[in-house]
Design an enzyme around this catalytic site. Sequence first.
Site, mmCIF file in Angstrom:
data_model
loop_
_atom_site.group_PDB
_atom_site.id
_atom_site.type_symbol
_atom_site.label_atom_id
_atom_site.label_comp_id
_atom_site.label_asym_id
_atom_site.label_seq_id
_atom_site.Cartn_x
_atom_site.Cartn_y
_atom_site.Cartn_z
ATOM 1 N N LYS A 1 0.849 -1.200 0.000
ATOM 2 C CA LYS A 1 0.000 0.000 0.000
ATOM 3 C C LYS A 1 0.879 1.243 0.000
ATOM 4 O O LYS A 1 0.611 2.214 -0.708
ATOM 5 C CB LYS A 1 -0.949 -0.031 1.207
ATOM 6 C CG LYS A 1 -2.047 -1.062 1.028
ATOM 7 C CD LYS A 1 -2.845 -1.340 2.301
ATOM 8 C CE LYS A 1 -3.800 -2.506 2.040
ATOM 9 N NZ LYS A 1 -4.555 -2.930 3.225
ATOM 10 N N GLN B 1 -4.693 -1.509 9.361
ATOM 11 C CA GLN B 1 -4.553 -2.817 8.730
ATOM 12 C C GLN B 1 -5.225 -3.899 9.586
ATOM 13 O O GLN B 1 -4.942 -4.019 10.778
ATOM 14 C CB GLN B 1 -3.057 -3.137 8.528
ATOM 15 C CG GLN B 1 -2.792 -4.440 7.806
ATOM 16 C CD GLN B 1 -3.326 -4.452 6.367
ATOM 17 O OE1 GLN B 1 -3.228 -3.469 5.645
ATOM 18 N NE2 GLN B 1 -3.892 -5.571 5.957
ATOM 19 N N ASP C 1 -10.975 2.674 3.593
ATOM 20 C CA ASP C 1 -11.279 1.251 3.395
ATOM 21 C C ASP C 1 -12.773 1.028 3.157
ATOM 22 O O ASP C 1 -13.180 -0.046 2.720
ATOM 23 C CB ASP C 1 -10.846 0.436 4.632
ATOM 24 C CG ASP C 1 -9.502 -0.247 4.429
ATOM 25 O OD1 ASP C 1 -9.138 -0.499 3.258
ATOM 26 O OD2 ASP C 1 -8.830 -0.531 5.433
#
Length: 281
Positions: free
Chosen positions: A52, A96, A119
């Site tokens: 990422k 995460q 997200d």
Amino acid sequence: MAKIIDGKAISKQIRDELRIRAGELLEKGIPVTLAVVQVGADPASTVYVNNKKKGCEYVGIRSLSYELAEDAGEDELLCLIDELNRRADVNGILVQLPLPAHIREERVIRAIDPKKDVDGFHPQNVGALCIGQPGFVSCTPAGIIQLLRRSGVEISGRECVILGRSNIVGKPMSLLMLRENATVTIAHSRTENLREVTRRADILIAAVGKPKMITREYVKEGAVVIDVGINRSADGKLCGDVNFEDVEPVCSAITPVPGGVGPMTIAMLLHNCLESVNLQL
Ligand code: NDP
């Protein structure tokens, strides 16, 4: 022979488009910043986080790293999120997953400002998707829509069967396909006569997490098959939920694993980071 839908190439195309957009924003004096938070040092999570960050670097998004110890408390993490929520120079926040067992994932997701939730996991963003309002969309399903559109697959009016009903893949995928005017069926572990159900699909999306479960008996001839699974087979090799060798001869298009859906997830995360600027205006 089926067309192989090349997620690597399509993701590169998207990242190149985003790079231009990020450059334009920077020229206007609007830098874009993503805060990436990792708790513990799970090797798979570290690989995802590094990919990422690399993606950010390529597109021209500044990434800030926060690494908390495996035994960091929930309050410590919530405190950090609160600080990042308040910072005007942070556009996106990514925590995460999975988190260590002692931290309640749901509480953490809810703590992120929905306008920075790149997200797309916050209940407000999930609700917005459900009623067709603007908001962040979960990256993997959003990436699959891009894969289909950019490969010229017609969605409107087609029968789509989604195998799996998780909050991050199956459910948002079904809402997106509905938004694209597909006729949508969601199947799961309690679905009866599963093969009969999946064989109705013009577009079959497999997100079950079972290595090579989908053989040609599950697939209608000429269907488009999207394989979301990322699994290890018995010999330790990376594989999807679809038995590629068996299914490829009977379908019209298929995504490989690796190189299909996977690269799209990061591309859509980067897309969401740039979108965050609009949502925060
Ligand atoms: P989950 O384990 O959360 O969900 C799996 C779903 O599949 C559940 O809804 C479950 O049904 C259903 N299922 C399990 N076994 C069967 C079966 N035998 N028959 C029918 N349905 C079944 O997984 P995720 O959605 O998080 O992930 C799915 C796969 O996608 C995994 O391999 C994961 O690694 C991968 N993934 C890949 C991403 C990418 O970037 N490419 C991103 C996210 C995930 P029930 O609800 O009834 O239990």
